[in-house]
Design an enzyme around this catalytic site. Structure first.
Site, PDB file in Angstrom:
ATOM      1  CE  LYS A   1       6.221   5.549  -0.799  1.00  0.00           C
ATOM      2  NZ  LYS A   1       5.244   4.939  -1.670  1.00  0.00           N
TER       3      LYS A   1
ATOM      4  CG  ASP B   1      -1.675   5.755  -6.045  1.00  0.00           C
ATOM      5  OD1 ASP B   1      -0.851   6.730  -5.996  1.00  0.00           O
ATOM      6  OD2 ASP B   1      -1.275   4.590  -5.120  1.00  0.00           O
TER       7      ASP B   1
ATOM      8  NE  ARG C   1     -10.151  10.668  16.210  1.00  0.00           N
ATOM      9  CZ  ARG C   1     -11.615  10.917  16.159  1.00  0.00           C
ATOM     10  NH1 ARG C   1     -12.138  11.174  15.566  1.00  0.00           N
ATOM     11  NH2 ARG C   1     -11.804  11.139  17.894  1.00  0.00           N
TER      12      ARG C   1
ATOM     13  CE1 TYR D   1       3.979   1.074  -2.049  1.00  0.00           C
ATOM     14  CE2 TYR D   1       2.209   0.446  -0.390  1.00  0.00           C
ATOM     15  CZ  TYR D   1       3.312   0.783  -0.707  1.00  0.00           C
ATOM     16  OH  TYR D   1       4.107   0.821   0.527  1.00  0.00           O
TER      17      TYR D   1
HETATM   18  C1  LIG Z   1       4.128   4.129  -1.536  1.00  0.00           C
HETATM   19  C2  LIG Z   1       2.790   4.078  -1.883  1.00  0.00           C
HETATM   20  C3  LIG Z   1       1.630   3.890  -1.385  1.00  0.00           C
HETATM   21  C4  LIG Z   1       1.334   3.690   0.124  1.00  0.00           C
HETATM   22  O1  LIG Z   1       1.776   4.916   0.935  1.00  0.00           O
HETATM   23  P1  LIG Z   1       2.458   4.806   2.323  1.00  0.00           P
HETATM   24  O2  LIG Z   1       2.518   6.088   2.706  1.00  0.00           O
HETATM   25  O3  LIG Z   1       3.693   3.962   1.945  1.00  0.00           O
HETATM   26  O4  LIG Z   1       1.327   4.210   2.981  1.00  0.00           O
HETATM   27  C5  LIG Z   1       0.676   3.902  -2.367  1.00  0.00           C
HETATM   28  N1  LIG Z   1       0.671   3.852  -3.753  1.00  0.00           N
HETATM   29  C6  LIG Z   1       1.855   3.966  -4.118  1.00  0.00           C
HETATM   30  C7  LIG Z   1       2.014   4.143  -5.670  1.00  0.00           C
HETATM   31  C8  LIG Z   1       3.048   4.104  -3.541  1.00  0.00           C
HETATM   32  O5  LIG Z   1       4.369   4.234  -4.035  1.00  0.00           O
END
Ligand SMILES: *Cc1c(COP(=O)(O)O)cnc(C)c1O
Length: 405
Positions: A208, A183, A58, A111
């Protein structure tokens, strides 16, 4: 070779890979929860931070560390922190940077669960958020309060693909002693590097484009300096939302083809966006590479290419959109994005359902909006599939009209 002279595609292949025992070309998977100390004194020295080494997964794990180094390198950051999901990364960043009484300015097109996290859990702990169209600098400026601590920008925003000017917002933030968190999930460092444009922190859903193969859930935070890193690492250790070694290994493998994949995603998405824009049944298309995009010029300044995400609405609204989603054969009906396979989904009833209709409408997420994550298949196969699905949706609409008449 000097790092500044190495191409980004080369960096993707080599980033984070070091020398390991037995000379493997790829970092080994250290699938262990804990690490043996050489002696009681050694263990104590590790805990005091006087010696470098591994204690407990961790806190630090070599496989995770290799992936973190790779992402930090590609984002031109100082260090990165691997998290169990994108949401774990976003929550950890907020928990580290904010305290009760602080104010956040967040993009309206964001998101869904990020908006919900801010408006429920973070609110419960005394953090207030205003959601604004961060594509307009005046709106951001007007939302600044004496207690604003963080501006949180997603660009292009999910799912409307609204583009915000990272450089301009970073300047505004810094004039007001505010941190800018971006992000960068939709673009990835292959196409956009927010730290170079002035952002203080970058977050990603590794799930992603970075992993790119729809087989891992993970997240990452990239920071600019040691102080920020230490603070963030402490928070992550305490909240505990870390990524595990096997998933970190898979992400690191995915990163090797990031540049190649983003090139293909962008090239195909451009063609598909143009196909959709010229289709008689399509009301509008939003894609950063289309001149009709309202923030096309901002995008051209800060993106290297336009990415793999498209949103569009059919003239027949929700019903027609639903008919298309039920008629595709090659594209798959699923949420998530950024993988090698093309996915299609309906934000209002799926990814952005939790935001509520009012917040969705304010963000421009209409009920008829369909989101497409363009994969790396042959682009003609994707277009043929959309063409036959649009034809079917058109027939359904005509049929309905006849019934009504
Ligand atoms: C999917 C996504 C998230 C969250 O990610 P997870 O891995 O599903 O927790 C945050 N921001 C964007 C732009 C996303 O597409």
């Amino acid at each position: 070779m000097e790092d500044s002279k190495i191409g980004f595609d080369s960096k993707c292949v080599h980033a984070g890979v070091e020398e390991y025992e037995f000379g493997p070309v790829v970092p080994p998977i250290y699938q262990t929860s804990t690490f043996k100390f050489k002696s009681a004194e050694h263990g104590a020295a590790l805990f005091r931070g006087e010696e470098e080494g591994y204690i407990y997964t961790r806190m630090k794990n070599p496989t995770v560390e290799a992936m973190e180094k790779a992402v930090a390198h590609l984002e031109n950051g100082y260090k990165a922190l691997g998290c169990g999901s994108g949401m774990a990364a976003i929550h950890t960043a907020f928990a580290s940077l904010l305290e009760s009484g602080d104010h956040v300015i967040c993009s309206k097109a964001v998101y869904g669960p990020t908006a919900t996290l801010l408006s429920t859990i973070m609110k419960k702990f005394g953090v207030k958020t205003d959601f604004v169209h961060t594509s307009g600098i005046e709106e951001v400026k007007n939302a600044i309060k004496p207690n604003t601590k963080v501006i949180y920008v997603e660009t292009p925003g999910n799912p409307t693909l609204e583009i915000s000017d990272i450089k301009e917002i970073a300047e505004l933030a810094h004039q007001n002693n505010i941190l800018l968190v971006v992000d960068n999930t939709f673009m990835s460092p292959a196409l956009q590097r927010p730290l170079d444009l002035g952002a203080d922190v970058v977050v990603h859903s590794l799930t992603k484009f970075l992993n790119g193969h729809a087989d891992v859930v993970g997240g990452v935070i990239v920071v600019k300096d040691e102080e920020e890193y230490n603070k963030m690492r402490k928070t992550l250790n305490q909240l505990g939302g870390v990524i595990d070694p096997l998933n970190a290994f898979l992400v690191h493998r995915g990163l090797k083809t990031l540049a190649l994949r983003m090139e293909r995603h962008s090239k195909s998405a451009q063609k598909i966006a143009e196909f959709l824009e010229n289709h008689s049944q399509v009301k509008w298309v939003m894609y950063p590479g289309l001149k009709s995009h309202p923030q096309y010029q901002i995008g051209q300044k800060q993106h290297i290419d336009s990415g793999g995400m498209i949103s569009f609405e059919l003239k027949g609204g929700v019903d027609a959109g639903r008919a298309v989603m039920n008629s595709v054969k090659f594209c798959q009906l699923a949420v998530s994005l950024g993988g090698v396979e093309t996915l299609i989904q309906h934000p209002a009833s799926m990814t952005h359902h939790s935001m509520g209709k009012e917040a969705r409408e304010a963000a421009g997420i209409t009920d008829g909006l369909v989101r497409l994550s363009v994969g790396i298949e042959n682009v003609n196969d994707i277009i043929s599939d959309l063409e036959q699905a649009l034809k079917k949706a058109g027939e359904t609409a005509t049929h309905h009209q006849e019934e009504l008449a």
